[in-house]
Design an enzyme around this catalytic site. Structure first.
Site, mmCIF file in Angstrom:
data_model
loop_
_atom_site.group_PDB
_atom_site.id
_atom_site.type_symbol
_atom_site.label_atom_id
_atom_site.label_comp_id
_atom_site.label_asym_id
_atom_site.label_seq_id
_atom_site.Cartn_x
_atom_site.Cartn_y
_atom_site.Cartn_z
ATOM 1 N N SER A 12 1.170 -7.217 -1.247
ATOM 2 C CA SER A 12 1.770 -8.298 -0.467
ATOM 3 C C SER A 12 0.862 -9.512 -0.318
ATOM 4 O O SER A 12 1.315 -10.567 0.138
ATOM 5 C CB SER A 12 2.215 -7.794 0.911
ATOM 6 O OG SER A 12 1.123 -7.567 1.771
ATOM 7 N N SER A 13 -0.385 -9.413 -0.716
ATOM 8 C CA SER A 13 -1.227 -10.613 -0.764
ATOM 9 C C SER A 13 -0.717 -11.598 -1.814
ATOM 10 O O SER A 13 -1.087 -12.782 -1.796
ATOM 11 C CB SER A 13 -2.683 -10.240 -1.069
ATOM 12 O OG SER A 13 -2.771 -9.541 -2.304
ATOM 13 N N THR B 122 1.109 -4.628 4.030
ATOM 14 C CA THR B 122 0.752 -5.052 5.381
ATOM 15 C C THR B 122 0.107 -6.433 5.429
ATOM 16 O O THR B 122 0.093 -7.062 6.485
ATOM 17 C CB THR B 122 -0.209 -4.038 6.033
ATOM 18 O OG1 THR B 122 -1.392 -3.919 5.229
ATOM 19 C CG2 THR B 122 0.455 -2.672 6.165
ATOM 20 N N ASP B 123 -0.422 -6.933 4.313
ATOM 21 C CA ASP B 123 -1.158 -8.205 4.350
ATOM 22 C C ASP B 123 -0.296 -9.361 4.838
ATOM 23 O O ASP B 123 -0.758 -10.210 5.607
ATOM 24 C CB ASP B 123 -1.718 -8.542 2.963
ATOM 25 C CG ASP B 123 -2.951 -7.737 2.610
ATOM 26 O OD1 ASP B 123 -3.389 -6.917 3.448
ATOM 27 O OD2 ASP B 123 -3.481 -7.920 1.499
ATOM 28 N N THR C 211 0.818 -1.214 0.000
ATOM 29 C CA THR C 211 0.000 0.000 0.000
ATOM 30 C C THR C 211 0.849 1.260 0.000
ATOM 31 O O THR C 211 0.484 2.264 -0.627
ATOM 32 C CB THR C 211 -0.943 -0.010 1.215
ATOM 33 O OG1 THR C 211 -1.832 -1.127 1.118
ATOM 34 C CG2 THR C 211 -1.769 1.266 1.288
#
Length: 373
Positions: A61-62, A94-95, A20
């Site tokens: 990051s997913s 952040t995921d 993000t």
């Protein structure tokens, strides 16, 4: 610029991986596409810090994979081969930040800090939290040592081990539900309030030398498959057995309570372990340790079947511990099950308190750290 002991600038390398903090509007939603230099340009630099940027990859990051994480681990080790580098900051989505941070920490042997940060609001937004988080991460990376890998977010400093994303959208996104924060940062001051506990670090795995992000197909380096299976009302062994049939070398069972499932699942765990599969048991409860209390498919029976309890590690980081164990013991298709079990037990249950991290008492400031550097 080389590190000096007389007030010289601290040299920090920022490794950009997307997320993000690097995401811009794509017409239907946000996706990572801003470069590390673009991200760095949004944040002021702490006094006495110089920064170099490495654009390693740029993904939401997913979509993080073990190949990405291994490439990042290799880059961290290569960066620290330069004695003039004082610390590393990694910008990350952040995921899956909690997974990458823990993976790096399990292999972190240097006393210089690695700090992961990111953002909950996209790049370039008027109320974006990325610039502040990046500034704080640079401040921490230029101020501390002997703390392993850290997560810095919303003015808080967290140890990699145990820290998970606890808020989907709020700025204060990370915490360790079973422990206090490690410290805090603000007003050009870093205060460390406790010492992290870490097992003896693992050496760089062989796969790190060859892993390539986005690699796929017959030329890709084979990496061990590790699956997460969640127990629930009406839960049965179907998905656990399917994971074994699909080639899983490790399974994390997300149990109920303090580590409980059913007799049928305990039997499936025993079958998996007999086939050389590593099985770790965590819980879907947010905080607290696992414990051997109940039989009838509970933790007593799961441990008797050959599973290991994960302490206070939750599913994503427990999976990383299993993955790191398999990578250390031969990768996807090799390895000694008894040796792997012993190593995984050490990673799960054997943290060793670090040497005092330049602190006297329970806290310290950035200026105190710099005075000893």
């Amino acid at each position: 610029m080389k590190r000096t002991n007389d007030g010289g600038a601290r040299r920090i390398v920022v490794i950009s991986t997307g997320g993000t903090i690097a995401s811009r509007w794509q017409g239907t939603g946000y996706a990572a596409d801003a470069s590390g230099d673009d991200v760095l340009a949004t944040a002021p630099l702490p006094e006495g810090v110089t920064v170099e940027v490495v654009d390693l990859f740029n993904v939401n990051s997913s979509r993080m994979t073990a190949a990405h994480q291994l490439a990042l681990l290799r880059t961290v080790h290569e960066t620290f081969a330069d004695p003039g580098v004082d610390g590393i900051v990694i910008t990350h989505g952040t995921d899956t930040l909690e997974e990458t941070a823990f993976f790096l920490d399990l292999h972190h042997t240097d006393n210089r800090p690695v700090v992961l940060t990111g953002a909950q609001r996209p790049f370039g937004t008027g109320d974006g939290d990325g610039p502040g988080n990046l500034y704080d991460a640079l401040q921490v990376a230029s101020s501390v040592s002997d703390l392993g890998v850290l997560v810095v977010f919303d003015g808080r400093v967290h140890a990699a081990r145990g820290t998970v994303k606890t808020q989907t959208l709020a700025a204060d996104a990370f915490s360790d539900p079973s422990a206090e924060r490690l410290g805090r940062v603000g007003f050009s001051r870093v205060d460390i309030e406790r010492q992290p506990e870490r097992p003896t670090p693992l050496p760089l795995p062989a796969a790190a030398h060859t892993a390539v992000p986005r690699a796929a197909g017959p030329d890709a380096v084979p990496l061990p498959r590790v699956d997460i299976i969640t127990h629930h009302s009406d839960g049965d062994p179907f998905l656990l057995n399917a994971a074994v049939a699909a080639g899983s070398r490790g399974i994390v069972l997300v149990a109920t309570g303090a580590g409980n499932a059913t007799p049928e699942i305990a039997a499936a765990v025993a079958d998996a372990v007999a086939q050389g599969v590593l099985v770790a048991v965590t819980t879907r409860v947010p905080a607290g340790p696992l414990a051997e209390i109940y039989t009838g498919g509970g933790a007593v029976d799961l441990v008797a079947a050959g599973a290991l309890l994960t302490g206070t590690l939750r599913a994503a980081q427990a999976r990383i511990a299993v993955l790191a164990t398999l990578l250390a013991d031969g990768g996807a298709g090799a390895g000694d099950p008894a040796r792997s079990t012993a190593l995984l037990r050490r990673l799960l249950d054997g943290p060793v308190r670090a040497e005092p991290a330049l602190a006297t008492g329970g806290s310290r400031s950035a200026s105190a750290v710099a005075a000893r550097a």
